[in-house]
Design a protein around this motif. Structure first.
Motif, PDB file in Angstrom:
ATOM      1  N   TYR A  35       0.836  -1.188   0.000  1.00 62.11           N
ATOM      2  CA  TYR A  35       0.000   0.000   0.000  1.00 62.11           C
ATOM      3  C   TYR A  35       0.877   1.245   0.000  1.00 62.11           C
ATOM      4  CZ  TYR A  35      -4.116  -2.734   1.496  1.00 62.11           C
ATOM      5  OH  TYR A  35      -5.162  -3.624   1.575  1.00 62.11           O
ATOM      6  N   LEU A  99      -8.480 -12.259   0.602  1.00 66.04           N
ATOM      7  CA  LEU A  99      -9.437 -11.649   1.508  1.00 66.04           C
ATOM      8  C   LEU A  99     -10.838 -12.180   1.287  1.00 66.04           C
ATOM      9  CD1 LEU A  99      -9.566  -9.455   3.734  1.00 66.04           C
ATOM     10  CD2 LEU A  99     -10.373  -7.916   1.973  1.00 66.04           C
ATOM     11  N   THR A 104      -8.428 -11.081   7.832  1.00 70.26           N
ATOM     12  CA  THR A 104      -7.846  -9.837   8.316  1.00 70.26           C
ATOM     13  C   THR A 104      -6.474  -9.638   7.700  1.00 70.26           C
ATOM     14  OG1 THR A 104      -9.021 -10.001  10.418  1.00 70.26           O
ATOM     15  CG2 THR A 104      -7.069  -8.606  10.366  1.00 70.26           C
ATOM     16  N   GLN A 105      -6.173  -8.415   7.323  1.00 70.74           N
ATOM     17  CA  GLN A 105      -4.842  -8.074   6.854  1.00 70.74           C
ATOM     18  C   GLN A 105      -4.025  -7.532   8.021  1.00 70.74           C
ATOM     19  OE1 GLN A 105      -4.675  -5.630   3.320  1.00 70.74           O
ATOM     20  NE2 GLN A 105      -6.493  -6.603   2.453  1.00 70.74           N
TER      21      GLN A 105
ATOM     22  N   TYR B  32     -18.097  -6.343   3.490  1.00 69.21           N
ATOM     23  CA  TYR B  32     -17.298  -6.606   4.686  1.00 69.21           C
ATOM     24  C   TYR B  32     -16.582  -5.311   5.039  1.00 69.21           C
ATOM     25  CZ  TYR B  32     -14.023  -9.119   7.756  1.00 69.21           C
ATOM     26  OH  TYR B  32     -13.295  -9.566   8.828  1.00 69.21           O
ATOM     27  N   LEU B  34     -14.160  -3.068   7.997  1.00 67.79           N
ATOM     28  CA  LEU B  34     -13.188  -3.210   9.076  1.00 67.79           C
ATOM     29  C   LEU B  34     -12.811  -1.830   9.611  1.00 67.79           C
ATOM     30  CD1 LEU B  34     -12.194  -4.999   6.329  1.00 67.79           C
ATOM     31  CD2 LEU B  34     -10.794  -6.090   8.085  1.00 67.79           C
ATOM     32  N   TYR B  36      -9.447  -0.058  11.514  1.00 67.22           N
ATOM     33  CA  TYR B  36      -8.050  -0.194  11.900  1.00 67.22           C
ATOM     34  C   TYR B  36      -7.673   1.022  12.732  1.00 67.22           C
ATOM     35  CZ  TYR B  36      -6.955  -4.078   8.720  1.00 67.22           C
ATOM     36  OH  TYR B  36      -6.897  -5.298   8.100  1.00 67.22           O
ATOM     37  N   PHE B  46      -5.511  -4.058  13.146  1.00 71.47           N
ATOM     38  CA  PHE B  46      -6.917  -4.436  13.046  1.00 71.47           C
ATOM     39  C   PHE B  46      -7.607  -4.271  14.392  1.00 71.47           C
ATOM     40  CE2 PHE B  46     -10.687  -6.511  11.828  1.00 71.47           C
ATOM     41  CZ  PHE B  46     -11.005  -7.432  12.815  1.00 71.47           C
ATOM     42  N   PHE B  89      -8.984   4.245  10.849  1.00 74.31           N
ATOM     43  CA  PHE B  89      -9.370   4.094   9.454  1.00 74.31           C
ATOM     44  C   PHE B  89     -10.500   3.082   9.346  1.00 74.31           C
ATOM     45  CE2 PHE B  89      -6.079   6.458   7.364  1.00 74.31           C
ATOM     46  CZ  PHE B  89      -4.962   6.347   8.177  1.00 74.31           C
ATOM     47  N   SER B  93     -14.553  -3.951   1.764  1.00 72.43           N
ATOM     48  CA  SER B  93     -14.192  -4.824   0.650  1.00 72.43           C
ATOM     49  C   SER B  93     -15.448  -5.385   0.010  1.00 72.43           C
ATOM     50  CB  SER B  93     -13.294  -5.967   1.108  1.00 72.43           C
ATOM     51  OG  SER B  93     -14.025  -6.931   1.830  1.00 72.43           O
ATOM     52  N   LEU B 104      -9.132  -4.138  -0.046  1.00 76.23           N
ATOM     53  CA  LEU B 104      -9.640  -3.182   0.919  1.00 76.23           C
ATOM     54  C   LEU B 104      -9.554  -1.764   0.352  1.00 76.23           C
ATOM     55  CD1 LEU B 104      -8.196  -4.351   4.361  1.00 76.23           C
ATOM     56  CD2 LEU B 104     -10.500  -4.677   3.444  1.00 76.23           C
TER      57      LEU B 104
END
Lengths: 116, 116
Positions: A35, A99, A104-105, B32, B34, B36, B46, B89, B93, B104
């Motif tokens: 990223y 994913l 989870t990343q 989905y 998330l 962070y 995460f 953040f 996705s 993501l």
């Protein structure tokens, strides 16, 4: 469990020079991501590997950026030649599989690049 | 085209009170979501996630709410602690097979400051 490792942590170069970043994902994680995070913005995906194959590189500026993941483990991201607008934090992340729901990343600490 | 937006760059709350961070998205294919958390000089960590089949997910002091009709999600932190001070953040996705291939998409981030 060791996290995602990245090096170097900081790099300062002049425009038109080349630079390379290294990433070692969490052991056993099949998917690796690079990223770019510009100051004040969220991370933007550059390239995504599944094992050693590229899944998505649609936002990678291929005229100057390249990435590889030899043997499906470590990865390097290269910029050649660098431009001023490449100044950013380059984050590497990994996940167990591609994913999906519940996946989870996990991110490394990032490499902060300053191009002068 | 910013598909995930966090319209509040910063938020300041008193210790012990509730922190509410908001996130809006435009792509109805996202399934989905998330959150962070990111401390300075570290990679994003995460925090909590939610699938589009749910409207709430709770983990200790952290709860994420999803309103699909409004394309809006929020993160509630109760009670807020000084150690929660960080950049948050949200990310989304879409399922594989859509144009997002499961990658993501991040918002711009909201900086939370919790005052003692």
């Amino acid at each position: 469990e060791a996290g995602v490792a990245q090096s170097p942590r900081y790099k300062i170069i002049e425009k038109r020079q080349s630079v390379a970043f290294w990433c070692n994902p969490i052991s056993g994680h099949a998917t690796l991501y690079w990223y770019q995070q510009i100051l004040g913005q969220g991370p933007k995906l550059l390239i995504q590997f599944q094992n050693n194959g590229v899944v998505d590189d649609s936002q990678l500026p291929k005229d100057r950026f390249s990435a590889e993941r030899l043997k499906g483990v470590d990865s390097t991201l290269k910029i050649q030649p660098a431009k001023l607008e490449d100044s950013a934090v380059y984050l590497c992340a990994s996940s167990l599989r591609h994913l999906g729901k519940g996946e989870t990343q996990y991110f490394g600490p990032g490499t902060r690049l300053l191009v002068l | 085209d910013q598909q995930v937006k966090q319209n509040s760059p910063s938020l300041s709350v008193q210790e012990g009170r509730i922190s509410i961070l908001n996130c809006d998205y435009t792509n109805s294919m996202f399934d989905y979501f998330l959150w962070y958390k990111k401390y300075p000089a570290e990679g994003p960590t995460f925090l909590i996630s939610i699938s589009s089949i749910k409207d709430k997910n709770e983990d200790g002091r952290f709860t994420v709410f999803l309103n699909k009709s409004a394309k809006h999600l929020s993160l509630h932190i109760v009670p807020s602690q000084p150690g929660d001070s960080a950049v948050y953040f949200c990310a989304a996705s879409a399922p594989r097979g859509s144009s997002n291939t499961g990658k993501l998409i991040f918002g711009q981030g909201t900086t939370l400051q919790v005052k003692p």
